[in-house]
Design a protein around this motif. Structure first.
Motif, PDB file in Angstrom:
ATOM      1  N   VAL A   8     -56.073   7.613  -1.486  1.00 14.68           N
ATOM      2  CA  VAL A   8     -55.942   7.731  -2.946  1.00 14.68           C
ATOM      3  C   VAL A   8     -56.642   8.987  -3.448  1.00 14.68           C
ATOM      4  CG1 VAL A   8     -56.510   6.638  -5.138  1.00 14.68           C
ATOM      5  CG2 VAL A   8     -55.647   5.253  -3.250  1.00 14.68           C
ATOM      6  N   VAL A   9     -57.872   9.215  -2.964  1.00 20.83           N
ATOM      7  CA  VAL A   9     -58.617  10.400  -3.420  1.00 20.83           C
ATOM      8  C   VAL A   9     -57.907  11.679  -2.982  1.00 20.83           C
ATOM      9  CG1 VAL A   9     -60.786  11.651  -3.149  1.00 20.83           C
ATOM     10  CG2 VAL A   9     -60.812   9.172  -3.458  1.00 20.83           C
ATOM     11  N   LEU A  11     -48.761  -0.708   0.689  1.00 21.36           N
ATOM     12  CA  LEU A  11     -47.864  -0.248  -0.368  1.00 21.36           C
ATOM     13  C   LEU A  11     -48.631   0.110  -1.629  1.00 21.36           C
ATOM     14  CD1 LEU A  11     -44.990   0.206  -1.394  1.00 21.36           C
ATOM     15  CD2 LEU A  11     -44.892  -2.223  -2.003  1.00 21.36           C
ATOM     16  N   ALA A  12     -49.629  -0.702  -1.967  1.00 23.39           N
ATOM     17  CA  ALA A  12     -50.428  -0.419  -3.163  1.00 23.39           C
ATOM     18  C   ALA A  12     -51.204   0.889  -3.008  1.00 23.39           C
ATOM     19  CB  ALA A  12     -51.387  -1.577  -3.437  1.00 23.39           C
ATOM     20  N   ALA A  13     -51.773   1.127  -1.838  1.00 25.00           N
ATOM     21  CA  ALA A  13     -52.544   2.353  -1.619  1.00 25.00           C
ATOM     22  C   ALA A  13     -51.642   3.583  -1.685  1.00 25.00           C
ATOM     23  CB  ALA A  13     -53.255   2.286  -0.266  1.00 25.00           C
ATOM     24  N   PHE A  14     -50.484   3.536  -1.044  1.00 28.41           N
ATOM     25  CA  PHE A  14     -49.576   4.686  -1.078  1.00 28.41           C
ATOM     26  C   PHE A  14     -49.029   4.905  -2.493  1.00 28.41           C
ATOM     27  CE2 PHE A  14     -49.702   4.332   3.466  1.00 28.41           C
ATOM     28  CZ  PHE A  14     -49.429   5.609   3.923  1.00 28.41           C
ATOM     29  N   THR A  15     -48.754   3.811  -3.212  1.00 30.48           N
ATOM     30  CA  THR A  15     -48.259   3.949  -4.587  1.00 30.48           C
ATOM     31  C   THR A  15     -49.309   4.576  -5.485  1.00 30.48           C
ATOM     32  OG1 THR A  15     -46.839   2.016  -4.280  1.00 30.48           O
ATOM     33  CG2 THR A  15     -47.303   2.706  -6.535  1.00 30.48           C
ATOM     34  N   ALA A  16     -50.562   4.127  -5.353  1.00 33.40           N
ATOM     35  CA  ALA A  16     -51.632   4.697  -6.171  1.00 33.40           C
ATOM     36  C   ALA A  16     -51.826   6.178  -5.856  1.00 33.40           C
ATOM     37  CB  ALA A  16     -52.932   3.921  -5.922  1.00 33.40           C
ATOM     38  N   SER A  17     -51.768   6.525  -4.587  1.00 31.71           N
ATOM     39  CA  SER A  17     -51.903   7.930  -4.219  1.00 31.71           C
ATOM     40  C   SER A  17     -50.757   8.767  -4.790  1.00 31.71           C
ATOM     41  CB  SER A  17     -51.951   8.054  -2.698  1.00 31.71           C
ATOM     42  OG  SER A  17     -52.059   9.406  -2.310  1.00 31.71           O
ATOM     43  N   TYR A  18     -49.541   8.217  -4.737  1.00 30.51           N
ATOM     44  CA  TYR A  18     -48.382   8.934  -5.274  1.00 30.51           C
ATOM     45  C   TYR A  18     -48.497   9.114  -6.787  1.00 30.51           C
ATOM     46  CZ  TYR A  18     -43.612   9.572  -6.985  1.00 30.51           C
ATOM     47  OH  TYR A  18     -42.507  10.011  -7.642  1.00 30.51           O
ATOM     48  N   VAL A  19     -48.888   8.074  -7.491  1.00 34.55           N
ATOM     49  CA  VAL A  19     -49.002   8.162  -8.955  1.00 34.55           C
ATOM     50  C   VAL A  19     -50.050   9.196  -9.352  1.00 34.55           C
ATOM     51  CG1 VAL A  19     -49.684   6.884 -11.012  1.00 34.55           C
ATOM     52  CG2 VAL A  19     -48.159   5.825  -9.358  1.00 34.55           C
ATOM     53  N   LEU A  20     -51.197   9.179  -8.653  1.00 36.09           N
ATOM     54  CA  LEU A  20     -52.228  10.165  -8.969  1.00 36.09           C
ATOM     55  C   LEU A  20     -51.745  11.582  -8.669  1.00 36.09           C
ATOM     56  CD1 LEU A  20     -55.541   8.492  -7.740  1.00 36.09           C
ATOM     57  CD2 LEU A  20     -54.847   8.987 -10.089  1.00 36.09           C
ATOM     58  N   THR A  21     -51.039  11.751  -7.560  1.00 35.60           N
ATOM     59  CA  THR A  21     -50.521  13.083  -7.219  1.00 35.60           C
ATOM     60  C   THR A  21     -49.576  13.593  -8.299  1.00 35.60           C
ATOM     61  OG1 THR A  21     -50.698  12.583  -4.856  1.00 35.60           O
ATOM     62  CG2 THR A  21     -49.266  14.408  -5.486  1.00 35.60           C
ATOM     63  N   ILE A  22     -48.664  12.739  -8.738  1.00 36.72           N
ATOM     64  CA  ILE A  22     -47.697  13.151  -9.768  1.00 36.72           C
ATOM     65  C   ILE A  22     -48.380  13.393 -11.098  1.00 36.72           C
ATOM     66  CG2 ILE A  22     -45.662  12.428 -11.052  1.00 36.72           C
ATOM     67  CD1 ILE A  22     -45.113  13.202  -8.164  1.00 36.72           C
ATOM     68  N   TYR A  28     -42.607  16.476  -1.732  1.00 38.37           N
ATOM     69  CA  TYR A  28     -43.794  16.869  -0.977  1.00 38.37           C
ATOM     70  C   TYR A  28     -44.560  15.631  -0.495  1.00 38.37           C
ATOM     71  CZ  TYR A  28     -48.387  18.908  -0.071  1.00 38.37           C
ATOM     72  OH  TYR A  28     -49.569  19.272   0.505  1.00 38.37           O
ATOM     73  N   PHE A  29     -44.701  14.641  -1.343  1.00 35.77           N
ATOM     74  CA  PHE A  29     -45.444  13.435  -0.960  1.00 35.77           C
ATOM     75  C   PHE A  29     -44.701  12.653   0.112  1.00 35.77           C
ATOM     76  CE2 PHE A  29     -47.016   9.108  -1.457  1.00 35.77           C
ATOM     77  CZ  PHE A  29     -48.387   9.312  -1.541  1.00 35.77           C
ATOM     78  N   GLY A  40     -53.044  16.973  -6.107  1.00 40.50           N
ATOM     79  CA  GLY A  40     -52.259  17.325  -7.286  1.00 40.50           C
ATOM     80  C   GLY A  40     -52.773  18.547  -8.007  1.00 40.50           C
ATOM     81  N   VAL A  41     -54.069  18.872  -7.805  1.00 40.07           N
ATOM     82  CA  VAL A  41     -54.634  20.029  -8.495  1.00 40.07           C
ATOM     83  C   VAL A  41     -55.149  21.092  -7.543  1.00 40.07           C
ATOM     84  CG1 VAL A  41     -56.945  18.980  -8.651  1.00 40.07           C
ATOM     85  CG2 VAL A  41     -56.232  20.684 -10.358  1.00 40.07           C
ATOM     86  N   LEU A  42     -55.482  20.694  -6.300  1.00 30.04           N
ATOM     87  CA  LEU A  42     -55.987  21.647  -5.314  1.00 30.04           C
ATOM     88  C   LEU A  42     -55.086  21.601  -4.081  1.00 30.04           C
ATOM     89  CD1 LEU A  42     -59.822  20.903  -5.541  1.00 30.04           C
ATOM     90  CD2 LEU A  42     -58.614  22.886  -6.498  1.00 30.04           C
ATOM     91  N   ALA A  43     -54.418  22.704  -3.788  1.00 28.87           N
ATOM     92  CA  ALA A  43     -53.479  22.732  -2.661  1.00 28.87           C
ATOM     93  C   ALA A  43     -54.187  22.595  -1.318  1.00 28.87           C
ATOM     94  CB  ALA A  43     -52.677  24.035  -2.688  1.00 28.87           C
TER      95      ALA A  43
END
Length: 581
Positions: free
Chosen positions: A76-77, A110-121, A144-145, A83-86
């Motif tokens: 998640v982190v 699924l919850a962990a990957f979804t949270a990571s995706y939402v934060l990235t977007i 990309y994700f 999303g902000v640092l390449a």
């Protein structure tokens, strides 16, 4: 708590339930350093300051070491930071692989990957808007994700679940083999006990009657000395037969709990004048008896004497006894050689006789002696060979293994290390952590080698690889489809927001606004997002069209831009400048 104890506690906490070997520790450190260098290099390409590069590299290294202990949190982190640092991109790929195999439960994964995706977007769109269109950012971030996180995670989870299932099936198969061996062993022991009981009840009773009657007849005063001598021979033979019967019954009952009737009989008397031992040690007695009967018999013994298992020891005696009997019958008067060779792993009993001096005539033989010897040797793991010699004689040789009681410890360990693969094992290989019975460990192959072996034996190694990468291939197909739509969208959007420098030069100030706009794109594209508010101040009361240049700028952070400003239906100004991103 001293420093070393704290370091040890921290290392144990990082490792979690898995023990870290020296190779694992070195590998984790090398991976963390590589990811940190990649992060710093990526941020340098993006034009970040030295402090940002150092902070990104340090954070990536720390998160890389924590990904095994905290897979979901690191995923998640990493997604939010990417999303902000390449520079977090490589770490996101590694954390996706690690999280896919280490997060328990499909729901939590699924919850962990979804949270990571939402934060990235969310973080990516908020940091780039309004310079780029939100729709294009979401599309690119999703692709990309999927490519860097979801595909490695799915492949890792599939591979781990396949290995776990394969290991469970092998353990189950090994358990079934152990149970089958136990059932077969119990059935064999029960049958041996039944045979022993029948022999004891029938033959023992008859031999006891013969011994009693011959003993009474031996003291009858009406018999002559010659008759009394013959009766004594019969009585001694019946007593010897009883002791041999007791020995056979004891071997059959070896390892079997005796019933109350057998236990009540008690052990044989200590002062028994006819010991029941009929093993390799008794072969000397056979040779002595043969010499006393007038036969020419030579006994040779080489090697260090070692004890044999009870059944093998009895088989050695029977091989020598049967071979000597055959030599008496088929080659009377021929010289006989009995040789006992104590080899490192087995005892070799060899009986050879020369050609018969005269025709023995018609010899009565059941024809089952050698067959019985071969079967007896086979049951104890040995073998018997019989055949003619070059000189016209006959040779019988038996090879009998010592067993665990007769082998030295090193030889026992080496024999137990031999691979044990059941003939009916559908998996071709037992689990390396599941021993089969008392036979010692099974073949110690790695999971990868075992799976390649399984696929190779089916004759379809390519199909096994395709099966193992099935999920990854499906995800790549989806990515290709999505990428195709994305490229189509990008191509159309780029055409609406970009012109060649020559087109800019061809436009003249004072030309009507309608003519200029008809000859240029409308500028409705992600390429022009955020460019309208950049650059020099616009003429007062004008309406401007901003387009990107098809040529790259002098640096990665500078983007060439063309601006056309209109007022009162005419082009009043056109400018070319660079926008710093």
């Amino acid at each position: 708590m001293d420093v070393s104890s704290k370091i040890r506690a921290a290392r144990l906490w990082l490792a979690g339930p898995e023990a870290w070997s020296g190779r694992r520790i070195a590998g984790e450190i090398v991976l963390a350093v590589v990811l940190a260098l990649l992060a710093a290099g990526t941020q340098e390409l993006m034009g970040s300051t030295g402090l940002v590069q150092f902070g990104t590299a340090l954070a990536v290294a720390v998160l890389s070491l924590l990904r095994r202990r905290l897979p979901a949190s690191v995923l998640v982190v990493s997604g939010g930071a990417a999303g902000v640092l390449a520079g977090f991109g490589p770490l996101l790929m590694v954390s996706g692989w690690s999280a896919g195999r280490r997060i328990p439960g499909a729901g939590r994964a699924l919850a962990a990957f979804t949270a990571s995706y939402v934060l990235t977007i969310a973080i990516g769109v908020s940091s780039e808007w309004p310079q780029f269109s939100p729709l294009s950012l979401i599309l690119f971030s999703t692709l990309y994700f999927l490519a860097t996180t979801v595909v490695p995670g799915l492949a890792s989870r599939y591979w781990t679940q396949r290995r776990t299932l394969l290991h469970a099936l092998q353990e189950h198969n090994a358990q079934l083999l152990r149970e089958r061996a136990m059932v077969a062993g119990q059935a064999r022991l029960r049958e041996r006990q039944r045979i022993a009981q029948d022999m004891h009840d029938s033959l023992g009773h008859q031999l006891a009657l013969i011994s009693v009657h011959t003993g009474a007849l031996e003291v009858d005063p009406a018999l002559t000395d010659r008759q009394r001598e013959g009766v004594g021979v019969l009585r001694n033979a019946s007593v010897a037969a009883m002791h041999e019967l007791r020995e056979v019954v004891g071997i059959l009952r070896d390892g079997v709990e005796r019933d109350d009737a057998a236990t009540a009989q008690g052990p044989p008397p200590v002062d028994d004048p006819h010991p029941a031992a009929r093993g390799a040690a008794g072969i000397e007695g056979l040779v002595a008896a043969a010499r006393a009967a007038g036969n020419s018999v030579e006994l040779r013994c080489t090697g260090v004497r070692r004890p044999l298992a009870a059944a093998a020891d009895h088989a050695a005696y029977r091989i020598a006894q049967e071979a000597l009997t055959n030599a008496y019958k088929h080659a009377p008067g021929a010289a006989i050689t009995v040789e006992l060779r104590y080899e490192p792993d087995s005892l070799v009993v060899e009986i050879a006789n020369g050609p018969a001096p005269a025709d023995p005539g018609d010899v009565v033989s059941g024809g089952q002696g050698l067959t019985g010897l071969r079967e007896r040797a086979r049951l104890v793991g040995g073998m018997v060979h019989a055949g003619r010699t070059d000189g016209g004689g006959f040779r019988v040789a038996g090879v009998l293994p010592y067993g665990a009681d007769g082998l030295p410890p090193a030889t026992v360990a080496a024999s137990f290390a031999a691979p044990l693969v059941d003939a009916q094992d559908d998996f071709r290989q037992q689990s390396p952590s599941v021993p089969l019975g008392d036979g010692g460990p099974v073949m110690d192959w790695t999971v990868v080698q075992r799976e390649l072996m399984m696929s190779g034996r089916r004759g379809s190694r390519a199909s096994g690889v395709a099966l193992g990468c099935g999920i990854a291939v499906a995800a790549m197909v989806l990515l290709a489809v999505a990428g195709g739509f994305g490229l189509f969208f990008l191509a159309g959007s780029a055409d609406r927001g970009m012109i060649e420098p020559s087109e800019y030069e061809a436009v003249k100030v004072g030309t009507s606004e309608t003519e200029v706009r008809d000859s240029l794109p409308d500028g409705d594209s992600f390429m022009t997002s955020g460019l309208e508010d950049s650059g020099p101040a616009k003429p007062e009361g004008s309406d401007c069209l901003v387009l990107a240049s098809s040529e790259a700028g002098d640096s990665l952070t500078a983007e060439p831009v063309f601006r056309f400003c209109f007022r009162d239906g005419k082009l009043i100004e056109k400018k070319s400048y660079d926008v710093v991103q």
